[in-house]
Write an enzyme that holds these catalytic residues in place. Sequence first.
Site, short mmCIF file in Angstrom:
data_model
loop_
_atom_site.label_atom_id
_atom_site.label_comp_id
_atom_site.label_asym_id
_atom_site.label_seq_id
_atom_site.Cartn_x
_atom_site.Cartn_y
_atom_site.Cartn_z
N SER A 121 -20.58 -2.04 49.18
CA SER A 121 -20.69 -1.45 47.84
C SER A 121 -20.50 -2.42 46.69
O SER A 121 -20.72 -2.05 45.53
CB SER A 121 -19.69 -0.30 47.69
OG SER A 121 -20.08 0.79 48.49
N LYS A 127 -14.53 -0.06 37.84
CA LYS A 127 -15.17 1.03 38.59
C LYS A 127 -14.28 2.26 38.53
O LYS A 127 -13.04 2.15 38.61
CB LYS A 127 -15.39 0.58 40.04
CG LYS A 127 -16.15 1.58 40.91
CD LYS A 127 -16.35 1.06 42.32
CE LYS A 127 -17.11 2.03 43.21
NZ LYS A 127 -17.32 1.51 44.58
N SER A 145 -22.12 1.55 46.27
CA SER A 145 -21.73 2.58 45.34
C SER A 145 -21.28 2.04 43.98
O SER A 145 -21.17 2.81 43.02
CB SER A 145 -20.58 3.39 45.94
OG SER A 145 -19.42 2.56 46.11
#
Length: 483
Positions: free
Chosen positions: A171, A72, A147
């Site tokens: 997330s 990420k 997210s």
Amino acid sequence: MHPADLTLVQAREQLRAKELSPSELLDALVERIEERDPQVRAYLSYDLEQARSEAEKADLSLPLGGLPIGIKDVLNVQGHPCHCASKILKGYIAPYDATAIRKLREAGGIPFGRLNMDEFAMGSSTENSGFHPTANPHDLERVPGGSSGGSAAAVAGGMALATLGSDTGGSIRQPASFCGVVGMKPTYGRVSRYGLVAYASSLDQIGPFTKTVSDTALLLEALCGPDPKDSTCFQDQKVPAFSQQLDAELSGLKIGVPKEYMEIDGLAPAVKESIQQALTTYESLGCEIIEISLPHTEYAVATYYIAANAEASSNLARFDGVRYGHRSAHADSLLEQYQLSREEGFGDEVKRRIILGTYVLSSGYYDAYYNRAQKVRTLIRQDFEKAFEQVDLIAGPTSPCTAFKMGDRLDDPVQMYLADVLTIPVNLAGTCALSVPCGVEEVDGKSLPIGLQLIGKPLEEAALLAASAVFHDQPQSQKEATF
């Protein structure tokens, strides 16, 4: 089978048997990314040559030897861009490895690619990225969750064997549910946060996305452990051999089901039915299902958005064009430079949360909002402590619904925030949880995944993994994805 469709365990076996080389595995991944990512847009960037250089030196005897892991865009990897999907950090190259990345390398893993996300991890759909939205591989008109949407979509779309994400209010678990993969938030303090760009420091936690529970156990073993660089990390923890405990006996296990989770507004009938079927499966294995109550659940979203935004307004103050980040070329004074740099660099959702956080911390409102939120947070944590006096695990939906269409909630922030209503309490309590696929909802000819959320006592990730492994340890996402 195409090498990109292998699980971590399968790929490791093929690498060790010399049926596949690390470079061939990387080439297969890139071939798959070039084929599918123009539609999904999970990746922000990747550096094949650097990864190939690391692959040539890979020690295949290590637990993750030669296995590429997607990252990420909020974790620092030395020499790689780290933009947090924000224009304010465009061009920033990380000068060091986060501890989680260092541990990944020590286990033989190869960090590969930067995965899209909501800007600074603020969002539930990956539509708030400063660069482009990411689509759900199961229906390209729908969001992958957020997210960590890029991390989930890459695994679900067969463009990564496994990835890392971060979970501040759900997330990891919510996008794992939307994309039909396994996603785990470890106990706060299990995994060092050093090198993770902070959103809300008392809530952030790093965790894995994988195709199977066995892969989650394998990756988690590499990530956990003490770290003197993170004072919130448990310094005396011993990392269990999670992958050696997946066959634990489940008979007699007490599983609590919070009535508040099963009666929450907006819970889709298909989601409720799938969770009930999962509970029936556990009953057939000799588990005892017990209804419990987490009475302060209804206050979790409000509490979270006060506490998280307050911390975000402080953490993001450093991105001012002087210490870090984009510097405006149109300012005539120092004050204007601060103002224009942040105005030009941050997206709308980040600005909204900074304003809200600054407001609740301001003189005259601190006690009314922030202090009160901290007291409610304690009540929520105590709810879990009382529940775990009765049961061994807690089960319920990860999300009230399946993946929604792009744009449906962009103009209604409150509805977007409610997407995390069932995941936020775990972050406020600081314990561990996991989302595992347990069914699908047929919508417009598409099979949209449904996630079962299992919540464990602090530091009892092994029990979570064992319970979920029995229910699901076969990669399903590829069968159901659009591709």
